[in-house]
Design a protein around this motif. Structure first.
Motif, PDB file in Angstrom:
ATOM      1  N   GLY A 198       0.792  -1.225   0.000  1.00  0.00           N
ATOM      2  CA  GLY A 198       0.000   0.000   0.000  1.00  0.00           C
ATOM      3  C   GLY A 198       0.820   1.267   0.000  1.00  0.00           C
ATOM      4  O   GLY A 198       2.048   1.262  -0.160  1.00  0.00           O
ATOM      5  N   THR A 199       0.144   2.363   0.203  1.00  0.00           N
ATOM      6  CA  THR A 199       0.695   3.712   0.069  1.00  0.00           C
ATOM      7  C   THR A 199       1.963   3.932   0.891  1.00  0.00           C
ATOM      8  O   THR A 199       2.921   4.546   0.410  1.00  0.00           O
ATOM      9  CB  THR A 199      -0.361   4.753   0.485  1.00  0.00           C
ATOM     10  N   ASN A 200       1.977   3.439   2.112  1.00  0.00           N
ATOM     11  CA  ASN A 200       3.084   3.728   3.024  1.00  0.00           C
ATOM     12  C   ASN A 200       3.961   2.521   3.324  1.00  0.00           C
ATOM     13  O   ASN A 200       4.596   2.452   4.381  1.00  0.00           O
ATOM     14  CB  ASN A 200       2.523   4.305   4.329  1.00  0.00           C
ATOM     15  N   VAL A 201       4.010   1.588   2.386  1.00  0.00           N
ATOM     16  CA  VAL A 201       4.824   0.381   2.576  1.00  0.00           C
ATOM     17  C   VAL A 201       5.823   0.258   1.420  1.00  0.00           C
ATOM     18  O   VAL A 201       5.433   0.252   0.251  1.00  0.00           O
ATOM     19  CB  VAL A 201       3.943  -0.890   2.621  1.00  0.00           C
ATOM     20  N   ASN A 202       7.108   0.196   1.767  1.00  0.00           N
ATOM     21  CA  ASN A 202       8.176  -0.007   0.767  1.00  0.00           C
ATOM     22  C   ASN A 202       8.095   0.932  -0.427  1.00  0.00           C
ATOM     23  O   ASN A 202       8.236   0.514  -1.585  1.00  0.00           O
ATOM     24  CB  ASN A 202       8.167  -1.465   0.274  1.00  0.00           C
ATOM     25  N   ALA A 203       7.843   2.198  -0.165  1.00  0.00           N
ATOM     26  CA  ALA A 203       7.795   3.231  -1.209  1.00  0.00           C
ATOM     27  C   ALA A 203       6.681   3.005  -2.228  1.00  0.00           C
ATOM     28  O   ALA A 203       6.710   3.552  -3.324  1.00  0.00           O
ATOM     29  CB  ALA A 203       9.142   3.358  -1.917  1.00  0.00           C
ATOM     30  N   ASN A 204       5.696   2.170  -1.865  1.00  0.00           N
ATOM     31  CA  ASN A 204       4.483   1.994  -2.676  1.00  0.00           C
ATOM     32  C   ASN A 204       4.771   1.658  -4.141  1.00  0.00           C
ATOM     33  O   ASN A 204       4.374   2.391  -5.059  1.00  0.00           O
ATOM     34  CB  ASN A 204       3.628   3.271  -2.595  1.00  0.00           C
ATOM     35  N   PRO A 205       5.428   0.531  -4.411  1.00  0.00           N
ATOM     36  CA  PRO A 205       5.744   0.179  -5.810  1.00  0.00           C
ATOM     37  C   PRO A 205       4.513  -0.084  -6.681  1.00  0.00           C
ATOM     38  O   PRO A 205       4.611  -0.068  -7.907  1.00  0.00           O
ATOM     39  CB  PRO A 205       6.584  -1.097  -5.659  1.00  0.00           C
ATOM     40  N   TYR A 206       3.355  -0.320  -6.060  1.00  0.00           N
ATOM     41  CA  TYR A 206       2.140  -0.620  -6.832  1.00  0.00           C
ATOM     42  C   TYR A 206       1.267   0.616  -7.056  1.00  0.00           C
ATOM     43  O   TYR A 206       0.203   0.517  -7.676  1.00  0.00           O
ATOM     44  CB  TYR A 206       1.330  -1.715  -6.119  1.00  0.00           C
ATOM     45  N   GLY A 207       1.709   1.779  -6.563  1.00  0.00           N
ATOM     46  CA  GLY A 207       0.980   3.017  -6.804  1.00  0.00           C
ATOM     47  C   GLY A 207      -0.413   3.046  -6.206  1.00  0.00           C
ATOM     48  O   GLY A 207      -1.338   3.604  -6.803  1.00  0.00           O
ATOM     49  N   LEU A 208      -0.578   2.484  -5.032  1.00  0.00           N
ATOM     50  CA  LEU A 208      -1.895   2.443  -4.391  1.00  0.00           C
ATOM     51  C   LEU A 208      -2.144   3.697  -3.556  1.00  0.00           C
ATOM     52  O   LEU A 208      -1.333   4.056  -2.706  1.00  0.00           O
ATOM     53  CB  LEU A 208      -2.006   1.204  -3.493  1.00  0.00           C
ATOM     54  N   GLY A 209      -3.271   4.357  -3.794  1.00  0.00           N
ATOM     55  CA  GLY A 209      -3.673   5.498  -2.986  1.00  0.00           C
ATOM     56  C   GLY A 209      -2.733   6.681  -3.113  1.00  0.00           C
ATOM     57  O   GLY A 209      -1.923   6.794  -4.042  1.00  0.00           O
ATOM     58  N   CYS A 210      -2.816   7.602  -2.153  1.00  0.00           N
ATOM     59  CA  CYS A 210      -1.961   8.775  -2.109  1.00  0.00           C
ATOM     60  C   CYS A 210      -1.835   9.210  -0.652  1.00  0.00           C
ATOM     61  O   CYS A 210      -2.444   8.617   0.241  1.00  0.00           O
ATOM     62  CB  CYS A 210      -2.544   9.907  -2.962  1.00  0.00           C
ATOM     63  N   LYS A 211      -1.057  10.256  -0.400  1.00  0.00           N
ATOM     64  CA  LYS A 211      -0.812  10.689   0.969  1.00  0.00           C
ATOM     65  C   LYS A 211      -2.104  11.078   1.679  1.00  0.00           C
ATOM     66  O   LYS A 211      -2.302  10.772   2.867  1.00  0.00           O
ATOM     67  CB  LYS A 211       0.165  11.863   0.960  1.00  0.00           C
ATOM     68  N   GLN A 213      -5.186  10.108   0.783  1.00  0.00           N
ATOM     69  CA  GLN A 213      -6.115   8.971   0.813  1.00  0.00           C
ATOM     70  C   GLN A 213      -5.330   7.663   0.667  1.00  0.00           C
ATOM     71  O   GLN A 213      -5.340   7.033  -0.385  1.00  0.00           O
ATOM     72  CB  GLN A 213      -7.148   9.098  -0.311  1.00  0.00           C
ATOM     73  N   PRO A 214      -4.622   7.270   1.729  1.00  0.00           N
ATOM     74  CA  PRO A 214      -3.806   6.045   1.666  1.00  0.00           C
ATOM     75  C   PRO A 214      -4.663   4.788   1.562  1.00  0.00           C
ATOM     76  O   PRO A 214      -5.768   4.727   2.103  1.00  0.00           O
ATOM     77  CB  PRO A 214      -3.024   6.074   2.981  1.00  0.00           C
ATOM     78  N   ILE A 215      -4.134   3.823   0.837  1.00  0.00           N
ATOM     79  CA  ILE A 215      -4.812   2.535   0.676  1.00  0.00           C
ATOM     80  C   ILE A 215      -3.821   1.429   1.025  1.00  0.00           C
ATOM     81  O   ILE A 215      -2.692   1.416   0.530  1.00  0.00           O
ATOM     82  CB  ILE A 215      -5.321   2.331  -0.765  1.00  0.00           C
ATOM     83  N   HIS A 216      -4.252   0.513   1.884  1.00  0.00           N
ATOM     84  CA  HIS A 216      -3.426  -0.631   2.251  1.00  0.00           C
ATOM     85  C   HIS A 216      -4.267  -1.901   2.189  1.00  0.00           C
ATOM     86  O   HIS A 216      -5.449  -1.886   2.523  1.00  0.00           O
ATOM     87  CB  HIS A 216      -2.820  -0.433   3.651  1.00  0.00           C
ATOM     88  N   LEU A 217      -3.621  -2.979   1.753  1.00  0.00           N
ATOM     89  CA  LEU A 217      -4.328  -4.247   1.551  1.00  0.00           C
ATOM     90  C   LEU A 217      -3.452  -5.415   1.984  1.00  0.00           C
ATOM     91  O   LEU A 217      -2.216  -5.324   1.993  1.00  0.00           O
ATOM     92  CB  LEU A 217      -4.690  -4.430   0.065  1.00  0.00           C
ATOM     93  N   LEU A 218      -4.094  -6.526   2.314  1.00  0.00           N
ATOM     94  CA  LEU A 218      -3.403  -7.780   2.595  1.00  0.00           C
ATOM     95  C   LEU A 218      -3.546  -8.702   1.392  1.00  0.00           C
ATOM     96  O   LEU A 218      -4.639  -8.827   0.831  1.00  0.00           O
ATOM     97  CB  LEU A 218      -3.994  -8.455   3.834  1.00  0.00           C
ATOM     98  N   VAL A 219      -2.445  -9.337   1.007  1.00  0.00           N
ATOM     99  CA  VAL A 219      -2.480 -10.286  -0.109  1.00  0.00           C
ATOM    100  C   VAL A 219      -1.943 -11.625   0.392  1.00  0.00           C
ATOM    101  O   VAL A 219      -0.781 -11.716   0.802  1.00  0.00           O
ATOM    102  CB  VAL A 219      -1.630  -9.805  -1.298  1.00  0.00           C
ATOM    103  N   PRO A 220      -2.764 -12.688   0.396  1.00  0.00           N
ATOM    104  CA  PRO A 220      -2.285 -13.994   0.867  1.00  0.00           C
ATOM    105  C   PRO A 220      -1.107 -14.489   0.026  1.00  0.00           C
ATOM    106  O   PRO A 220      -1.130 -14.391  -1.206  1.00  0.00           O
ATOM    107  CB  PRO A 220      -3.512 -14.907   0.668  1.00  0.00           C
ATOM    108  N   HIS A 221      -0.085 -14.969   0.683  1.00  0.00           N
ATOM    109  CA  HIS A 221       1.071 -15.499  -0.039  1.00  0.00           C
ATOM    110  C   HIS A 221       0.676 -16.713  -0.869  1.00  0.00           C
ATOM    111  O   HIS A 221      -0.051 -17.581  -0.402  1.00  0.00           O
ATOM    112  CB  HIS A 221       2.177 -15.887   0.947  1.00  0.00           C
TER     113      HIS A 221
END
Length: 300
Positions: A198-211, A213-221
């Motif tokens: 998501g937005t605030n994880v590892n520099a957001n390589p997936y371009g999710l959300g913005c400062k 309106q942050p977006i964070h998600l869980l993805v099962p391995h």
């Protein structure tokens, strides 16, 4: 369909790796780089990596769902690390002519304190009822993501303990080509590991959300399968990362039939990429030279 392996510890690379005395491009404080050789890791061969299920390696932070205080909880990765004095001794040992085969740790004295709720990851070896550090000098583990804990505010944003659900990105049960975001009961995710992106994880390589309106998600391995994975060969994997649309990922994790996980990340091919682009540049310059020489000949 079987549940694929959970990520409890560091996953070995599919290739034998080598350490180079060059500054890391990813970690400022790391004065070395780990690069892949072209030789397959014996562990990968022993687990029959060729028949394993290839999945996308995600670029986030690892999480775990397990029971805490009698309820399903999200846990954050928290590796127990050595204190400065012990870390200095360990690094000196790593760079010395090792007289013994193993570094001697005193877990009680050599490691930093951890929260009382900390638990070691599954598979961590124990000696005299104490967890043993891995080859990197760390003890992989977890801490529960408590309500209103500011340190793990982005972890907290993807779970609701009152309703007992987590916000999950996964493939649609009706069509594996389609991804959907859905609220999943944490009880259905028990003992699974997931990647928080998501937005605030590892520099957001997936371009999710913005400062704002942050977006964070869980993805099962293991949930994002790779359908056209190449043969497990250095050159073919390098070409796949370089040319294929499906290869525009952080890496591949193979889930082997014996439960072993094997990975490769695109950064492991840094040396090959550098050589490739150098050769391309030389070819380009040569073509330019011939082109302008031809123009000069015609004009003369």
């Amino acid at each position: 369909m079987r549940r694929l392996g959970s990520v409890q510890q560091k996953i070995p690379c599919v290739f034998v790796t080598e350490v180079r005395d060059e500054p890391s491009r990813k970690r400022e404080s790391q004065h070395f780089q780990v690069l892949a050789t072209e030789h397959l890791n014996p562990k990968a061969l022993g687990s029959d990596v060729e028949s394993a299920i290839p999945t996308e390696k995600l670029d986030g932070t690892c999480c775990y769902v397990s029971i805490y205080k009698g309820e399903p909880y999200l846990w954050a990765r928290f590796d127990r690390k050595p204190n400065k004095q012990a870390d200095k001794r360990f690094k000196k040992f790593q760079h010395s002519e090792k007289g013994s085969t193993e570094f001697t740790w005193n877990v009680e004295e050599d490691f930093k304190r951890v929260p009382d709720s900390w638990i070691p990851a599954h598979g961590v070896e124990h000696c005299n009822e104490q967890p043993r550090p891995d080859g990197n000098g760390h003890i992989p583990g977890w801490v529960p993501v408590e309500r209103y804990n500011k340190q793990y505010c982005w972890h907290s944003s993807v779970v609701n303990y009152e309703t007992g659900v987590g916000l999950v990105l996964r493939t649609s049960p009706d069509d594996e080509e389609v991804l959907e975001i859905t609220a999943v009961p944490l009880s259905e995710l028990l003992e699974e590991t997931l990647e928080l992106i998501g937005t605030n994880v590892n520099a957001n390589p997936y371009g999710l959300g913005c400062k704002k309106q942050p977006i964070h998600l869980l993805v099962p391995h293991g949930s994002l399968k790779i359908r056209s994975a190449p043969y497990v060969n250095y050159q073919q994997l390098f070409g796949w990362f370089q040319r294929c649309e499906e290869g525009k990922v952080e890496g591949i994790v193979w889930h082997c039939n014996d439960g072993t996980l094997i990975k490769v990340i695109i950064a492991a091919f840094r040396k090959a990429f550098a050589t490739f682009f150098l050769v391309e540049a030389e070819v380009y310059n040569m073509l330019l030279f011939f082109f302008f020489s031809f123009i000069v000949i015609i004009l003369v």
